[in-house]
Design a protein around this motif. Structure first.
Motif, PDB file in Angstrom:
ATOM      1  N   HIS A 271       0.849  -1.333   0.059  1.00  0.00           N
ATOM      2  CA  HIS A 271      -0.239  -0.374  -0.393  1.00  0.00           C
ATOM      3  C   HIS A 271       0.407   1.067   0.334  1.00  0.00           C
ATOM      4  N   LEU A 272       1.729   1.791   0.930  1.00  0.00           N
ATOM      5  CA  LEU A 272       2.599   2.593   0.740  1.00  0.00           C
ATOM      6  C   LEU A 272       3.560   2.260  -0.838  1.00  0.00           C
ATOM      7  N   SER A 273       3.820   1.786  -1.191  1.00  0.00           N
ATOM      8  CA  SER A 273       4.917   1.587  -2.213  1.00  0.00           C
ATOM      9  C   SER A 273       4.330   2.832  -3.624  1.00  0.00           C
ATOM     10  N   TYR A 274       2.892   2.577  -3.103  1.00  0.00           N
ATOM     11  CA  TYR A 274       1.779   3.503  -4.056  1.00  0.00           C
ATOM     12  C   TYR A 274       2.106   4.529  -4.135  1.00  0.00           C
ATOM     13  N   SER A 275       2.351   5.158  -4.851  1.00  0.00           N
ATOM     14  CA  SER A 275       2.591   6.412  -5.225  1.00  0.00           C
ATOM     15  C   SER A 275       1.371   7.513  -6.172  1.00  0.00           C
ATOM     16  N   ASP A 276       0.904   8.810  -5.542  1.00  0.00           N
ATOM     17  CA  ASP A 276      -0.129   9.530  -5.919  1.00  0.00           C
ATOM     18  C   ASP A 276       0.650   9.696  -7.701  1.00  0.00           C
ATOM     19  N   LYS A 277       2.080  10.074  -8.276  1.00  0.00           N
ATOM     20  CA  LYS A 277       2.570  10.178  -9.379  1.00  0.00           C
ATOM     21  C   LYS A 277       2.368   9.062 -10.319  1.00  0.00           C
ATOM     22  N   GLY A 278       1.983   7.829 -10.044  1.00  0.00           N
ATOM     23  CA  GLY A 278       2.344   6.831 -10.952  1.00  0.00           C
ATOM     24  C   GLY A 278       2.902   6.320 -10.466  1.00  0.00           C
ATOM     25  N   GLY A 279       2.850   4.326 -10.440  1.00  0.00           N
ATOM     26  CA  GLY A 279       3.775   3.472 -10.321  1.00  0.00           C
ATOM     27  C   GLY A 279       3.955   3.326  -9.229  1.00  0.00           C
ATOM     28  N   THR A 280       4.806   2.576  -8.599  1.00  0.00           N
ATOM     29  CA  THR A 280       5.441   2.433  -7.165  1.00  0.00           C
ATOM     30  C   THR A 280       6.968   2.606  -7.161  1.00  0.00           C
ATOM     31  N   GLU A 281       7.222   2.792  -5.878  1.00  0.00           N
ATOM     32  CA  GLU A 281       8.467   2.997  -5.037  1.00  0.00           C
ATOM     33  C   GLU A 281       8.461   1.844  -3.949  1.00  0.00           C
ATOM     34  N   GLU A 282       9.265   0.732  -4.086  1.00  0.00           N
ATOM     35  CA  GLU A 282       8.891  -0.149  -2.991  1.00  0.00           C
ATOM     36  C   GLU A 282      10.053  -0.097  -2.220  1.00  0.00           C
ATOM     37  N   LEU A 283      12.088   0.547  -2.934  1.00  0.00           N
ATOM     38  CA  LEU A 283      12.441   0.966  -2.018  1.00  0.00           C
ATOM     39  C   LEU A 283      11.713   2.317  -0.626  1.00  0.00           C
ATOM     40  N   LYS A 284      11.749   3.168  -1.630  1.00  0.00           N
ATOM     41  CA  LYS A 284      10.961   3.847   0.523  1.00  0.00           C
ATOM     42  C   LYS A 284       9.962   3.387   1.082  1.00  0.00           C
ATOM     43  N   ALA A 285       8.909   2.618   0.410  1.00  0.00           N
ATOM     44  CA  ALA A 285       7.701   1.977   1.243  1.00  0.00           C
ATOM     45  C   ALA A 285       8.759   0.643   2.130  1.00  0.00           C
ATOM     46  N   LEU A 286       9.678   0.381   1.093  1.00  0.00           N
ATOM     47  CA  LEU A 286      10.166  -0.366   2.409  1.00  0.00           C
ATOM     48  C   LEU A 286      11.172  -0.529   3.552  1.00  0.00           C
ATOM     49  N   ARG A 287      12.157   1.343   3.390  1.00  0.00           N
ATOM     50  CA  ARG A 287      12.113   2.389   4.333  1.00  0.00           C
ATOM     51  C   ARG A 287      11.087   2.065   5.723  1.00  0.00           C
ATOM     52  N   ILE A 288      10.054   2.422   5.548  1.00  0.00           N
ATOM     53  CA  ILE A 288       9.095   2.549   6.275  1.00  0.00           C
ATOM     54  C   ILE A 288       9.372   1.394   7.300  1.00  0.00           C
ATOM     55  N   MET A 289       8.939   0.417   5.965  1.00  0.00           N
ATOM     56  CA  MET A 289       8.633  -0.826   6.543  1.00  0.00           C
ATOM     57  C   MET A 289       9.490  -0.856   7.809  1.00  0.00           C
ATOM     58  N   GLU A 290      10.326  -1.229   7.389  1.00  0.00           N
ATOM     59  CA  GLU A 290      11.963  -1.662   8.566  1.00  0.00           C
ATOM     60  C   GLU A 290      12.031  -1.025   9.535  1.00  0.00           C
ATOM     61  N   ARG A 291      10.897   0.466   9.988  1.00  0.00           N
ATOM     62  CA  ARG A 291      11.184   1.314  11.115  1.00  0.00           C
ATOM     63  C   ARG A 291      10.022   1.245  11.351  1.00  0.00           C
ATOM     64  N   ILE A 292       9.224   0.681  10.747  1.00  0.00           N
ATOM     65  CA  ILE A 292       8.150  -0.052  11.798  1.00  0.00           C
ATOM     66  C   ILE A 292       7.966  -1.481  12.453  1.00  0.00           C
ATOM     67  N   LYS A 293       8.498  -2.621  11.622  1.00  0.00           N
ATOM     68  CA  LYS A 293       8.448  -3.792  11.492  1.00  0.00           C
ATOM     69  C   LYS A 293      10.200  -4.104  13.100  1.00  0.00           C
ATOM     70  N   HIS A 294      11.486  -2.842  12.772  1.00  0.00           N
ATOM     71  CA  HIS A 294      11.355  -3.038  13.964  1.00  0.00           C
ATOM     72  C   HIS A 294      11.325  -2.783  15.417  1.00  0.00           C
TER      73      HIS A 294
END
Length: 309
Positions: A271-294
């Motif tokens: 969900h966080l990887s989807y961009s309002d500009k179109g496409g996906t941003e997996e790396l940026k979503a992964l960074r957020i999720m790493e903080r949440i998981k940790h």
């Protein structure tokens, strides 16, 4: 002030006035609070005590009310929510008042509520308690984990939080409300924020100049609960500049963050990887999720939708 003065003035015209005044004076001097004041203010003379008996009487009465505090709403002091303080000025004992800790906390909460509108949570959640959680096998484990957190949380020392997920209506938010109320008993400040409203509010805050104040308040809350994360419309700005900034600060300062969501970790990452500009941003979503998981323990809550009852 009228009640106190009337108690003293009632002695006027009485033949044993002096004797009663002396007895009252000795009684005042036995008060632990007044005795402490006199120890700290060794310049106070017997004459100053005699002339300041009205102030000392007022102080003793008000401080005893504080010692047996019935809560802010039922405060019996002359100035509700204010605590007296004695001081010496020009060889006279004087009294002043300052807001007590409960009054300070209430005013702080009012300012926070005024600043962050998305702090609003329904009344049934604000009144949530572990005693009212249904004792079924589907929620028992989640309730146990939530209670353990509430009893042992140490903001600033241990930043580990919780991530409650499950389908709509299984009681995730209610459990978080119970956590917040248990923490309140322990004197720990908790923000419960409905995440979709919060992100909308932060976008509006850019225009009215309140963005930084809102961001700082949320970043520094002792315990932060982000309710229904994943229900918001995703944008790179809210993900990176709002959520990412908040989580980074809280991780560094060891401030617990709790979440509720309909998504598990992997679903939220998509969900966080989807961009309002179109496409996906997996790396940026992964960074957020790493903080949440940790910084969280993941807990699945099963069960039927209780909101439809």
């Amino acid at each position: 002030m009228e009640r106190i003065n009337s108690s003293l003035s009632a002695w006027q015209g009485n033949e044993d006035l002096q004797q009663r005044l002396n007895q009252t004076k000795q009684s005042l001097l036995k008060s632990p609070h007044i005795a402490q004041f006199l120890r700290e203010q060794d310049q106070v003379t017997d004459e100053m005590i005699t002339s300041g008996m009205t102030k000392l009487y007022e102080y003793k009465k008000e401080r005893e009310n504080c010692d047996n505090c019935p809560g802010l709403k039922r405060c019996p002091n002359l100035m509700q929510g204010y605590q007296p303080e004695l001081y010496v000025e020009r060889n006279h004992i004087e009294i002043s008042y300052h807001a007590c800790s409960l009054k300070v906390k209430e005013e702080k909460q009012k300012q926070e509520q005024k600043l962050i509108r998305s702090l609003y949570i329904p009344k049934d959640i604000l009144a949530a308690s572990f005693d009212q959680v249904e004792a079924d096998s589907e929620r028992m484990q989640a309730s146990k984990v939530a209670l353990q957190f509430a009893m042992n949380a140490k903001p600033g020392e241990d930043g580990m939080g919780l991530y409650f997920y499950g389908k709509f209506g299984v009681g995730k938010t209610y459990l978080m409300g119970a956590v917040a109320n248990e923490l309140k008993v322990r004197g720990i400040e908790t923000f419960i924020i409905y995440t979709p409203d919060f992100f909308r509010e932060m976008r509006q805050a850019i225009g009215d100049g309140s963005f930084q104040d809102k961001l700082e308040a949320v970043k520094k809350a002792e315990v932060l609960i982000l309710d229904d994360i994943g229900a918001e419309t995703t944008s790179g700005w809210t993900r990176d500049d709002v959520l990412g900034t908040i989580l980074q600060h809280r991780m560094l300062e060891k401030l617990p963050t709790l979440f509720t969501s309909n998504y598990d970790y992997d679903e939220l990452e998509r969900h966080l990887s989807y961009s309002d500009k179109g496409g996906t941003e997996e790396l940026k979503a992964l960074r957020i999720m790493e903080r949440i998981k940790h910084q969280t323990k993941s807990v699945l809550i099963k069960g039927e939708n209780r909101r439809g009852r």
